[in-house]
Design an enzyme around this catalytic site. Sequence first.
Site: not given
Ligand code: NI
Length: 178
Positions: A49, A54, A101-102, A143-144, A147
């Site tokens: 995701g 991000q 997480c990226l 999670h997304e 963000h």
């Molecule tokens: Ni993330």
Amino acid sequence: MAILKVARIGNPVVRARAEAVPERAIRSAEMQRLIADMRDTMHEYDGVGLAAPQVHLGIRLAVIEVAEEDERAEDSVPFTVLINPRVHPLGKAMQTGWEGCLSIPELRGIVPRFSAVRLEALNAQGEKYVVEARGFFARVVQHECDHLEGKVYLDRMSGMESLCFLREFERFHAGETD
Ligand code: NI
């Protein structure tokens, strides 16, 4: 195809609440290119995701895709675009599971999430859809969507004891579900 630069924690864009996407903007060439670039970026970094903050854009847009070979997931999830999403828990049941997480590279931690959620969003054509997500898909949705509120998984952990580096995760914890 373009791989976008990923913002990491510390960059204020990761912690800011994102703004709604105007419906008229969804079908624009610019938005379609952004969605394609976010897909390429998610694939490049082996994510499941990616949310627009991000990639330095404070708008309520995220993408999700879970490949069939992903051992964390019971089921694959086709490429899904979430625009102006709303998430409602289906029941009170929670599940714990590992997340990364990226924007927080090289770390993993155990996070409790609702086991099932109802997701309402607009797709890449600006059409409304509703899905009931369960298990790993529900986890990725939460999670997304976090963000978009400026939240990251660290904020949702019940304690920091499980936080670990990727190398140690693979050495000591790979295959654990919680
Ligand atoms: Ni993330």
